[in-house]
Write a protein that holds these residues in place. Structure first.
Motif, PDB file in Angstrom:
ATOM      1  N   GLY A 256       2.068  10.659  -1.658  1.00 18.15           N
ATOM      2  CA  GLY A 256       2.230   9.576  -0.701  1.00 18.15           C
ATOM      3  C   GLY A 256       3.548   9.732   0.026  1.00 18.15           C
ATOM      4  N   ASP A 258       7.110   7.351   1.657  1.00 20.33           N
ATOM      5  CA  ASP A 258       7.859   6.190   2.120  1.00 20.33           C
ATOM      6  C   ASP A 258       8.480   6.541   3.469  1.00 20.33           C
ATOM      7  N   ALA A 271       8.150   1.312   5.012  1.00 25.24           N
ATOM      8  CA  ALA A 271       6.736   1.290   4.613  1.00 25.24           C
ATOM      9  C   ALA A 271       6.534   2.228   3.448  1.00 25.24           C
ATOM     10  N   THR A 272       5.625   1.863   2.565  1.00 24.16           N
ATOM     11  CA  THR A 272       5.207   2.755   1.486  1.00 24.16           C
ATOM     12  C   THR A 272       3.709   2.969   1.622  1.00 24.16           C
ATOM     13  N   LEU A 273       3.302   4.222   1.735  1.00 30.46           N
ATOM     14  CA  LEU A 273       1.916   4.582   1.977  1.00 30.46           C
ATOM     15  C   LEU A 273       1.360   5.285   0.749  1.00 30.46           C
ATOM     16  N   ILE A 274       0.255   4.787   0.249  1.00 30.06           N
ATOM     17  CA  ILE A 274      -0.389   5.308  -0.969  1.00 30.06           C
ATOM     18  C   ILE A 274       0.639   5.392  -2.094  1.00 30.06           C
ATOM     19  N   PRO A 275       1.210   4.282  -2.472  1.00 33.90           N
ATOM     20  CA  PRO A 275       2.293   4.320  -3.474  1.00 33.90           C
ATOM     21  C   PRO A 275       1.776   4.679  -4.860  1.00 33.90           C
ATOM     22  N   ASN A 349      -0.913  -0.526   0.350  1.00 32.42           N
ATOM     23  CA  ASN A 349       0.259  -0.186   1.139  1.00 32.42           C
ATOM     24  C   ASN A 349       1.114  -1.426   1.312  1.00 32.42           C
ATOM     25  N   LEU A 351       4.752  -2.867   3.751  1.00 29.33           N
ATOM     26  CA  LEU A 351       5.800  -2.610   4.729  1.00 29.33           C
ATOM     27  C   LEU A 351       6.704  -3.831   4.831  1.00 29.33           C
ATOM     28  N   ALA A 368       2.044  -6.875   2.239  1.00 27.17           N
ATOM     29  CA  ALA A 368       1.461  -5.948   1.267  1.00 27.17           C
ATOM     30  C   ALA A 368      -0.016  -6.268   1.112  1.00 27.17           C
TER      31      ALA A 368
END
Length: 805
Positions: A256, A258, A271-275, A349, A351, A368
């Protein structure tokens, strides 16, 4: 009352705080220095020097010995801010240099830090730390509240010679937020901690008797016409995991990213994507016999970094996001049982956007989304299984406005909202928060008003909470008065945390402390607090509490203190778990004594002992904790911690039938052992061990049970334990062994081995060793994972995209 409140608000808000401040000029440069910690290059020679530091700890009195002079220089270009610090010492061999890893800066090492306030508002600062061993750290600070969850990428190197030690900083603009204007108005202060002489010096004088540290920044001039590059940084990660649980092996790979993007010089999108949070620290689970949920600290980096705006009003508890499912809407059919029920919900996800305008208005938005989550139920007769939706697609949102003014005051509006798909429960909470001080920082006037609204099928409830506190914040003698109210419908627990509602409490307190050392003590203080607790509905007293605390710190860095607390008869409306019922606990008296030795020595310790006795009930409690530590070298530290508690003849809830409440008398033993060890190869690589074993028993073997009476008293009752045995033997074991390597700025690799064992049964009469034997007979979970995170600054790679195009 309303007129008085408005008048107080006006009185506190119209005054402006001012003081004499130092000033330093930052010089624009065309070439960047080589960041190596060795300040012998010509870059620094032509820059103006600023020194004349002041005493801060142990007190403001006296002048800094010229042998320990500190000098600073500052420069900037369109990409970075540069700072050089010269820390002179007559005997550099006495400079403490314990190694540690990022943000672990409060160790036995001298340190230097920059407190940079890019809005010069007297409130918000970003601190950049470095120790004499080369460990760096950073934190956001609002007044004296430090948030080390804040992590940005900056560079600092140190060196040492026969004159002292030196630090060289490069702070990129993507690590800062500042208003868009031709000439910047920044505040700054510098701190130098010299451990071996137990002193802290600051560039601009901080009056420790009045207000907070952030009020006392000096000024930075000369920073103008900044044309910073695009603020876009990426943190892609990959993680591989192998887990064995009782012979069943599971493998998993995830990846993933950030993202941090500067929407402007003032606002940043995170943003955190596919954490994947598989390597976060384990939760410190305990046996919970009380009426309230067990909660844990947030360990997920996205929800610990840069969240100071969202914590306004204290209605945001990030562990709600991805927590346990809210529950199914439909009941199980006859003969059905759950054979799979998830204990968490996956985060898809998240942000957040936050920043502050030139007019000192802070704006924050956090959003979220969590995924649909299902449980599996099976008919025990037919064997047919089906999925049940236990948590729908859910959206969590927070919006904050925070207006700061007068360099010491703020008013905030915050709203949290949880919207779940379909007919599941939704919530909305709004808070108004104020924190206002007068011109001379003599008094602080703070409070909050909270309104909650919860919507479920055919049910809509609205609740209210208010707080009001007035503090004397200047001088040796200080005091406070406060009021705290909540009605019966308050509920912020979809995205916040409150354990109880329905109260109407009053508090008064006073304290006395010294700010200048004596021949014996660097510091001491006393505080006394009295609380009167009531229910809001019905309006009845529940208890009165009185606490006396004391703290002493000697000139030799030996600390000791304690407290004594008296509680009057307490009518507890929460322990019975049935509306309208309460249980009366008799008045009690208790206290604790503790001491802490000098951590500068290789061997140090913390020890505490406590006792509490109830006057009319047979219950009594003893408490003991000890934490010895030994620093084998500047690289290797081991800390042991033991916490013991013994509660004899305590009584509490065991069951109810919706009308009658059944209670039992029990002996409770808690033993917690923790081992923390760290071997640091250098400030970038370390092996860390974290071990915890917690054992707890609740023993009802005296067979003394009660039925709760309507007046809060208890009548002995012959309770049948054959179907509901209340005895508990709880044992949990967690071990984390990791290797961390920060192989480049912002980039890190972590190899983690994790071992977990858990057991819960009714064998409450077992001793500790017997319980451990049972624990080791349980299935063990062993996990090995490797996570690699790499930092990419768009400005360093944009040339590659141009070549490819």
């Amino acid at each position: 009352m309303r007129k008085i409140t408005i008048a107080l608000l006006l009185f506190f808000s119209i005054q402006i705080y001012a003081q004499d401040k130092k000033s330093m000029e930052a010089i624009r440069v065309n070439e960047a220095p080589t960041i190596d910690g060795v300040l012998d290059d010509t870059f620094w020679d032509s820059l103006p020097t600023y020194g004349d530091f002041n005493m801060y700890e142990p007190g403001n009195e006296g002048e800094v010995d010229s042998k320990y002079n500190t000098e600073v220089k500052m420069a900037y270009d369109d990409n970075n801010v540069y700072v050089a610090a010269y820390m002179y010492d007559p005997d550099p061999s006495t400079i403490l240099t314990q190694f540690s890893q990022r943000d672990e800066v409060f160790v036995q090492a001298d340190r230097f830090s920059i407190a940079l306030n890019t809005y010069n508002d007297g409130i918000n600062e970003t601190h950049f730390f470095v120790t004499a061993a080369g460990t760096i750290g950073d934190a956001r600070a609002e007044r004296n509240d430090f948030d080390f969850g804040y992590n940005v990428v900056f560079e600092c190197k140190t060196s040492m010679d026969e004159k002292g030690w030196y630090a060289e900083f490069r702070i990129p603009y993507n690590a800062l937020r500042f208003p868009q204007q031709p000439e910047q108005d920044w505040g700054i202060n510098f701190y130098r901690r010299i451990n071996h002489i137990n002193e802290t010096h600051t560039w601009n004088l901080i009056d420790i008797t009045t207000g907070s540290e952030s009020l006392y920044s000096g000024n930075v001039t000369g920073v103008r016409d900044i044309d910073p590059p695009i603020r876009l940084t990426l943190f892609p990660f990959a993680q591989g995991l192998v887990s064995d649980n009782d012979g069943e092996t599971e493998t998993n790979f995830s990846a993933g990213m950030d993202v941090k993007y500067g929407l402007s010089d003032s606002f940043t999108l995170d943003a955190t994507l596919i954490p994947d949070f598989g390597q976060v620290a384990f939760d410190e689970v305990r046996l919970n016999l009380g009426p309230f949920e067990q909660t844990f600290n947030e360990n997920r980096q996205f929800f610990t970094e840069g969240v100071e705006l969202f914590n306004k009003g204290r209605i945001f508890f990030s562990r709600r996001i991805g927590n346990e499912p809210s529950g199914p809407l439909e009941d199980l059919n006859e003969n059905e049982e759950y054979d799979e029920f998830p204990n968490k919900v996956n985060l898809l996800n998240a942000l957040k956007v936050s920043g502050r305008t030139q007019k000192k208005l802070g704006i924050g938005v956090l959003n979220a989304i969590t995924e649909r989550t299902y449980a599996r139920a099976t008919d025990t007769i037919t064997g047919i299984s089906r999925k049940l939706l236990v948590e729908p697609l859910a959206n969590y949102n927070i919006f904050v406005l925070d207006q700061q003014f007068n360099d010491n005051s703020s008013v905030s509006l915050i709203n949290s909202n949880v919207t779940r798909e379909g007919s599941f429960r939704d919530s909305n909470v709004t808070g108004l928060v104020f924190d206002i001080a007068d011109k001379g920082n003599n008094f602080r006037f703070s409070g909050r008003g909270i309104m909650s609204n919860v919507s479920e099928i055919d049910v809509n409830t609205t609740g209210i909470r208010t707080e009001l506190d007035i503090f004397r914040i200047k001088g040796r003698f200080r005091y406070r008065v406060g009021h705290d109210f909540a009605d019966t419908e308050l509920d912020i627990n979809d995205l916040g945390l409150n354990f109880r509602n329905n109260f109407n409490n009053f508090t008064v307190g006073m304290s006395y402390q010294i700010f200048e050392p004596t021949n014996t003590f660097n510091e001491y203080r006393f505080s006394f607090t009295a609380r009167h607790r009531r229910l809001y509905r019905p309006s009845v007293q529940t208890s009165n509490n009185f606490d006396l605390n004391w703290f002493f710190l000697t000139t030799e860095r030996f600390a000791f203190g304690g407290f004594v607390g008296f509680n009057s008869d307490n009518d507890d409306y929460f322990e019975p778990r049935v509306d309208g019922k309460f249980v009366t606990f008799s008045s009690n008296l208790g206290g604790r004594l503790w001491c802490s030795s000098d951590y500068r020595k290789k061997f140090a310790y913390d020890i505490g002992i406590g006792h509490r006795t109830w006057f009319e009930d047979p219950q009594v409690g003893w408490f003991f904790d000890a934490s010895p530590r030994y620093r084998f070298s500047d690289k290797f530290l081991v800390v042991l911690a033991t916490d013991l508690s013994f509660r004899e003849d305590q009584f509490g809830y065991i069951d109810d039938d919706g009308v009658d409440v059944f209670m039992g008398q029990r002996d409770i033993i808690n033993i917690e052992n923790v081992i923390t060890a760290s071997y640091n190869f250098d400030p970038y690589k370390a092996i860390d061990l974290r071990f915890r074993n917690f054992w707890s028993t609740a023993d009802y073997s005296d067979d003394i049970f009660f039925i709760l009476n309507d007046d809060g008293s208890r009548t002995e009752f012959d309770y049948d334990t054959s179907e509901n045995d209340p005895n508990r033997n709880f044992n949990i074991w967690n071990l984390d062994l990791s290797f961390r390597w920060r192989f480049a700025p912002g980039s890190e690799a972590t190899l983690l081995y994790r071992n977990q064992i858990f057991n819960l049964d009714e064998l409450a009469t077992l001793n500790y060793q017997e319980s451990l034997d049972n624990l080791f007979a349980q299935p063990q979970q062993n996990t090995v994972s490797l996570r690699i995170t790499y930092f990419i600054d768009y400005n360093n790679v944009k040339g590659l995209f141009k070549k490819n195009s």
